[in-house]
Motif scaffolding. Structure first.
Motif, PDB file in Angstrom:
ATOM      1  N   GLY A  15       0.813  -1.207   0.000  1.00 30.07           N
ATOM      2  CA  GLY A  15       0.000   0.000   0.000  1.00 30.07           C
ATOM      3  C   GLY A  15       0.846   1.256   0.000  1.00 30.07           C
ATOM      4  N   GLN A  16       1.956   1.232   0.730  1.00 31.17           N
ATOM      5  CA  GLN A  16       2.843   2.398   0.753  1.00 31.17           C
ATOM      6  C   GLN A  16       3.588   2.566  -0.560  1.00 31.17           C
ATOM      7  N   MET A  17       3.961   1.462  -1.197  1.00 32.58           N
ATOM      8  CA  MET A  17       4.628   1.574  -2.500  1.00 32.58           C
ATOM      9  C   MET A  17       3.675   2.125  -3.549  1.00 32.58           C
ATOM     10  N   ALA A  18       2.377   1.824  -3.418  1.00 33.41           N
ATOM     11  CA  ALA A  18       1.376   2.313  -4.357  1.00 33.41           C
ATOM     12  C   ALA A  18       0.831   3.685  -3.937  1.00 33.41           C
ATOM     13  N   LYS A  19       1.349   4.251  -2.845  1.00 36.12           N
ATOM     14  CA  LYS A  19       0.951   5.571  -2.333  1.00 36.12           C
ATOM     15  C   LYS A  19      -0.532   5.626  -1.961  1.00 36.12           C
ATOM     16  N   LYS A  20      -1.049   4.532  -1.426  1.00 31.81           N
ATOM     17  CA  LYS A  20      -2.443   4.505  -1.001  1.00 31.81           C
ATOM     18  C   LYS A  20      -2.559   5.138   0.382  1.00 31.81           C
ATOM     19  N   SER A  21      -3.716   5.692   0.678  1.00 41.38           N
ATOM     20  CA  SER A  21      -3.923   6.281   1.999  1.00 41.38           C
ATOM     21  C   SER A  21      -4.573   5.277   2.955  1.00 41.38           C
ATOM     22  N   VAL A  22      -5.313   4.307   2.402  1.00 42.90           N
ATOM     23  CA  VAL A  22      -5.993   3.302   3.222  1.00 42.90           C
ATOM     24  C   VAL A  22      -5.798   1.933   2.591  1.00 42.90           C
ATOM     25  N   VAL A  23      -5.481   0.944   3.423  1.00 42.66           N
ATOM     26  CA  VAL A  23      -5.427  -0.445   2.971  1.00 42.66           C
ATOM     27  C   VAL A  23      -6.358  -1.257   3.871  1.00 42.66           C
ATOM     28  N   VAL A  24      -6.827  -2.381   3.361  1.00 44.90           N
ATOM     29  CA  VAL A  24      -7.764  -3.235   4.092  1.00 44.90           C
ATOM     30  C   VAL A  24      -7.095  -4.571   4.380  1.00 44.90           C
ATOM     31  N   ASN A  25      -7.242  -5.021   5.610  1.00 47.24           N
ATOM     32  CA  ASN A  25      -6.648  -6.281   6.040  1.00 47.24           C
ATOM     33  C   ASN A  25      -7.694  -7.047   6.856  1.00 47.24           C
ATOM     34  N   SER A  26      -7.534  -8.375   6.928  1.00 44.49           N
ATOM     35  CA  SER A  26      -8.475  -9.161   7.725  1.00 44.49           C
ATOM     36  C   SER A  26      -8.284  -8.848   9.207  1.00 44.49           C
ATOM     37  N   ARG A  27      -9.373  -8.937   9.944  1.00 44.85           N
ATOM     38  CA  ARG A  27      -9.363  -8.559  11.353  1.00 44.85           C
ATOM     39  C   ARG A  27      -9.004  -9.763  12.220  1.00 44.85           C
ATOM     40  N   LYS A  28      -7.855  -9.679  12.866  1.00 43.16           N
ATOM     41  CA  LYS A  28      -7.397 -10.695  13.816  1.00 43.16           C
ATOM     42  C   LYS A  28      -6.909  -9.964  15.057  1.00 43.16           C
ATOM     43  N   ARG A  48      -9.333   1.309  11.886  1.00 40.99           N
ATOM     44  CA  ARG A  48     -10.685   1.103  12.389  1.00 40.99           C
ATOM     45  C   ARG A  48     -11.262  -0.168  11.787  1.00 40.99           C
ATOM     46  N   ILE A  49     -12.330  -0.633  12.414  1.00 37.93           N
ATOM     47  CA  ILE A  49     -13.062  -1.772  11.881  1.00 37.93           C
ATOM     48  C   ILE A  49     -13.879  -1.257  10.708  1.00 37.93           C
ATOM     49  N   SER A  50     -13.815  -1.958   9.609  1.00 32.15           N
ATOM     50  CA  SER A  50     -14.496  -1.526   8.395  1.00 32.15           C
ATOM     51  C   SER A  50     -16.012  -1.477   8.611  1.00 32.15           C
ATOM     52  N   PRO A  51     -16.657  -0.352   8.237  1.00 31.41           N
ATOM     53  CA  PRO A  51     -18.107  -0.273   8.413  1.00 31.41           C
ATOM     54  C   PRO A  51     -18.870  -1.232   7.488  1.00 31.41           C
ATOM     55  N   GLN A  52     -18.314  -1.560   6.328  1.00 32.65           N
ATOM     56  CA  GLN A  52     -18.992  -2.453   5.396  1.00 32.65           C
ATOM     57  C   GLN A  52     -18.897  -3.909   5.834  1.00 32.65           C
ATOM     58  N   ASN A  53     -17.734  -4.306   6.383  1.00 32.28           N
ATOM     59  CA  ASN A  53     -17.506  -5.692   6.763  1.00 32.28           C
ATOM     60  C   ASN A  53     -16.755  -5.704   8.089  1.00 32.28           C
ATOM     61  N   THR A  54     -17.370  -6.204   9.136  1.00 34.09           N
ATOM     62  CA  THR A  54     -16.736  -6.170  10.458  1.00 34.09           C
ATOM     63  C   THR A  54     -15.580  -7.156  10.578  1.00 34.09           C
ATOM     64  N   ASP A  55     -15.365  -7.997   9.568  1.00 33.94           N
ATOM     65  CA  ASP A  55     -14.232  -8.926   9.586  1.00 33.94           C
ATOM     66  C   ASP A  55     -12.969  -8.302   9.012  1.00 33.94           C
ATOM     67  N   ASN A  56     -13.019  -7.042   8.597  1.00 28.74           N
ATOM     68  CA  ASN A  56     -11.866  -6.354   8.006  1.00 28.74           C
ATOM     69  C   ASN A  56     -11.469  -5.133   8.824  1.00 28.74           C
ATOM     70  N   LEU A  57     -10.196  -4.800   8.736  1.00 32.96           N
ATOM     71  CA  LEU A  57      -9.657  -3.584   9.345  1.00 32.96           C
ATOM     72  C   LEU A  57      -9.219  -2.633   8.248  1.00 32.96           C
ATOM     73  N   GLU A  58      -9.505  -1.361   8.414  1.00 28.75           N
ATOM     74  CA  GLU A  58      -8.990  -0.337   7.514  1.00 28.75           C
ATOM     75  C   GLU A  58      -7.800   0.311   8.202  1.00 28.75           C
ATOM     76  N   ILE A  59      -6.648   0.286   7.545  1.00 32.78           N
ATOM     77  CA  ILE A  59      -5.415   0.841   8.098  1.00 32.78           C
ATOM     78  C   ILE A  59      -5.092   2.114   7.327  1.00 32.78           C
ATOM     79  N   PHE A  60      -4.976   3.222   8.045  1.00 35.44           N
ATOM     80  CA  PHE A  60      -4.672   4.503   7.429  1.00 35.44           C
ATOM     81  C   PHE A  60      -3.172   4.730   7.472  1.00 35.44           C
TER      82      PHE A  60
END
Length: 129
Positions: A15-28, A48-60
């Motif tokens: 995500g950092q190499m692609a200059k993204k501001s947010v990446v999504v990862n599974s929630r563990k 934060r926990i993704s509002p669309q899917n509670t099984d994912n994390l949004e990393i800023f």
């Protein structure tokens, strides 16, 4: 455990190499513990926990003013085939000004500075430059 961490670290790196501001990862739970430390130490802007899917994390992701990523490299130190352990005396010998290490201790995940403060050792899991 290691698979989830490796996936999260590669997601952050890519995500950092692609200059993204947010990446999504599974929630563990282990990933959330690492993200708490990353956020407290200023390596990410938040998560934060993704509002669309509670099984994912949004990393800023966080970048410097020049546009370079705050995290230059993430390396896993201790591997299942070759475990490394540091005593509290060995932790004091490590230079915490150049690198940042996260340890797995008997009282949970701790940064190198927290390990020095609490006088505990453990298994170094990841090193961040």
């Amino acid at each position: 455990m290691k698979n989830h961490l490796e996936n999260m670290f590669s997601t952050i790196k890519n995500g950092q190499m692609a200059k993204k501001s947010v990446v999504v990862n599974s929630r563990k739970n282990i990933c959330e513990e690492f993200l708490k430390i990353f956020w407290n130490e200023g390596f990410i802007s938040g998560y934060r926990i993704s509002p669309q899917n509670t099984d994912n994390l949004e990393i800023f992701l966080k970048y410097s003013k020049t546009g370079k990523p705050v995290i230059n490299s993430l390396k896993l130190l201790s591997k299942p085939s070759q475990r490394i352990y540091y005593s509290s005396k060995q932790v004091w010998k490590l230079d915490s000004s150049k690198t940042f290490i996260i340890f797995s201790t008997n009282s949970g995940l701790k940064s190198i500075n927290q390990c020095k403060k609490d006088k505990v050792g453990g298994e170094p899991l990841v090193i961040i430059n």
